[in-house]
Write a protein that holds these residues in place. Structure first.
Motif: not given
Length: 616
Positions: A293-308
């Motif tokens: 998320l700290g590297t805006r403009g560099v893929p991946p553009g979006f991040v999601l974290i979830v418990k399995a």
């Protein structure tokens, strides 16, 4: 067909669409909806549009000119345009230096008109050169009505903005894309914009504000662009909240593997992060997500974290709904349609990385819930398929204790055509410990003792005798574990030195801190259990080992379920507590099949559980 009728309809449509385009560009240079930096007004001072800047008293005047036949803009047309701009400038009572005049049109310049702009721009053209162009081909009496000194200042601030309907629509579409809008939603939005502007043009104030504009386009109040800072902050807060909810221990150490995983997520569709329970996998995947998320403009553009075990078919949709600041989920169960929204906002692949933590945490008799397991498989298959022709559309990062844990996802055998790109998270290395010890602000001397011990062990020929007291050999091995290191930092200064000296009492202090952390983790993840169920279960099971070898291999029934029954631990809680002990790295158990064998990872902790009464 005559130009007039067609022009009047198409020209009016062009004026509205170009006005919407200009207003969107104006208001969305600032993503804060509460800060209005300028005001867009329709049909004011004799111009089609006026942009005023209250902070510096500047004005931008806009004329929209359209031809449905591609008619060139001739010098005669340009003179009329300058006359209209001069009239408005006088009415505005603003200095010419504070005014910008924009001619927005689909009409190309004729060869004669190009001379006014090409090679003779306002900054280069002398007064006499401008006079010759202004008065060329007109009668003497008309020249008197066009004093070149007056009109030169107007032409000086004139900007020719060549734009057609497609260009205006394309620029509106780029704003819609940043909001993840689909084609049919965009068509509705453009119709709403035209209706809004038509109404405002016939109103008294004729001011168009940001909220009206974006609500007309997107269809809801205060929507967020997926690429704006507020949306990114929602993603970051979600990761930090997840990290806190999982009881992940904080350290100031940035492990190199964090950056490696973040970079791999931009290149590989399927990644697995494996390691012993409690070794810091959750911290690692959370920190990796934050780094992405700290590297805006560099893929991946979006991040999601979830418990399995919480994964379901609306996990992606619900997350994107929050990122867009909307209440409803327009895509229902179609997660792939939501992915298309993300692709519109950021076309660089991969557009999304899903960090899925603890694939093996609800194992043994339960396993992952069927819906979570099936959807996880669907995601992994889709990610790997999307990478066959290049970069993946999105990537999936899983964490588990070992790669063998993945074999159960597809109902037996490894279910995926491609092997995951692997990473291993382990206990702290000597280098990690040395850096952590140097940051031990609460007790710098204890930190020096640890660093001296590590330096001595790393040097073949030995080093000069240290002025610090030696460290007991087994204590370094204990604090290599991330959770035990955190427990060590919570000790008082005398207790830290006592622990490094090797005393049994200080090791018990570490054990007490650890088991309190563990029981809090159980409470957070399972809920409050009646009659201290987790404590009595762990104690009774541990007592069985004291009679023999605490490091021996245990049986799930004889050494866990039977002791749980003996102390009346509710049957519904027995396996969830066991699973949490495995997840924390307290005990070791390979899931899958009918494996009933397990063992205590640290016999000294087993002994502590057996002899102490711990109430959380």
């Amino acid at each position: 067909m005559q130009e007039s009728g067609h022009y009047s309809i198409a020209g009016f449509f062009f004026q509205l669409l170009a006005s919407a385009d200009d207003a969107l560009k104006l208001y969305f240079t600032n993503t804060d909806p509460n800060e209005l930096s300028a005001i867009f007004t329709l049909e004011k001072l004799g111009q089609d549009g006026i942009i005023s800047y209250p902070n510096n008293h500047r004005l931008r005047m806009i004329q929209y000119k359209y031809s449905s036949t591609g008619k060139h803009l001739e010098p005669t047309d340009l003179r009329d345009i300058l006359i209209a701009f001069r009239r408005s400038t006088l009415a505005a009572k603003v200095q010419p230096a504070d005014i910008d005049c924009y001619l927005t049109t689909n009409r190309p310049l004729s060869e004669a008109t190009k001379k006014w702009f090409d090679g003779n721009s306002a900054k280069k053209m002398t007064g006499h050169q401008f006079r010759d162009l202004l008065h060329d081909g007109i009668e003497a009496k008309t020249k008197k009505t066009l004093p070149f000194t007056k009109f030169h200042t107007v032409f000086d601030c004139l900007k020719y903005d060549r734009r057609d309907l497609n260009a205006a629509k394309s620029e509106i579409e780029s704003v819609a894309n940043s909001h993840g809008m689909k084609e049919h939603e965009l068509a509705i939005g453009i119709n709403n914009l035209i209706g809004l502007l038509t109404g405002i043009a016939s109103s008294t104030t004729r001011d168009l504000n940001r909220q009206q504009l974006i609500e007309a386009l997107v269809g809801r109040t205060d929507p967020l662009s997926l690429t704006c800072d507020r949306s990114a902050e929602i993603q970051k807060k979600a990761v930090l909240s997840f990290k806190k909810m999982q009881g992940a221990a904080e350290t100031t150490l940035h492990r190199g593997i964090v950056s490696e995983i973040a970079k791999a997520a931009a290149l590989h569709p399927f990644i697995v992060v494996k390691g012993e329970g409690g070794c810091g996998k959750t911290v690692t995947v959370c920190d990796s997500a934050i780094e992405n998320l700290g590297t805006r403009g560099v893929p991946p553009g979006f991040v999601l974290i979830v418990k399995a075990y919480q994964l379901n078919q609306t996990s992606v949709q619900d997350a994107v709904r929050r990122w867009r600041n909307q209440n409803e989920n327009p895509d229902q169960l179609a997660w792939d349609e939501t992915m298309k929204r993300l692709e519109k906002a950021n076309s660089q692949r991969p557009v999304l990385t899903l960090y899925i933590d603890g694939v093996d945490e609800r194992h043994g008799r339960q396993g992952l819930p069927t819906k979570a397991r099936n959807f996880l498989c669907e995601l992994i298959f889709a990610a790997t398929e999307s990478s066959r022709n290049g970069m993946p559309t999105f990537s999936v990062v899983l964490s588990c204790r070992s790669e063998s844990e993945l074999s159960g996802l597809g109902g037996g055998g490894f279910p995926f055509s491609e092997k995951p790109f692997p990473f291993s998270v382990s206990e702290f290395t000597n280098g990690d410990l040395s850096r952590l010890a140097s940051e031990l602000k609460s007790c710098p001397r204890a930190g020096r003792r640890i660093r001296d011990h590590l330096a001595t062990r790393q040097t073949r020929r030995g080093v000069a005798p240290s002025t610090e007291k030696p460290v007991h050999l087994d204590r370094i091995d204990i604090i290599r574990h991330p959770v035990f290191w955190r427990c060590f930092t919570l000790l008082s200064v005398p207790e830290q030195h006592s622990f490094l000296d090797g005393t049994a009492e200080s090791r018990d202090a570490i054990a007490l801190s650890y088991v309190r952390w563990f029981f809090q983790k159980v409470t957070d993840r399972i809920g409050d259990l009646p009659l201290n169920a987790a404590q009595v279960a762990m104690k009774e099971s541990a007592k069985r080992f004291l009679a023999g070898n605490p490091s021996r291999e245990a049986d799930l029934n004889d050494d866990w379920l039977v002791p749980c029954d003996a102390v009346k631990c509710p049957p519904t809680h027995q396996m969830p507590i066991f699973d949490e002990a495995v997840s924390a790295g307290l005990i070791e158990h390979e899931s899958g099949g009918n494996n009933r064998k397990w063992r205590w990872n640290r016999p000294w902790l087993c002994e502590y559980f057996a002899r102490e009464n711990i109430n959380g």
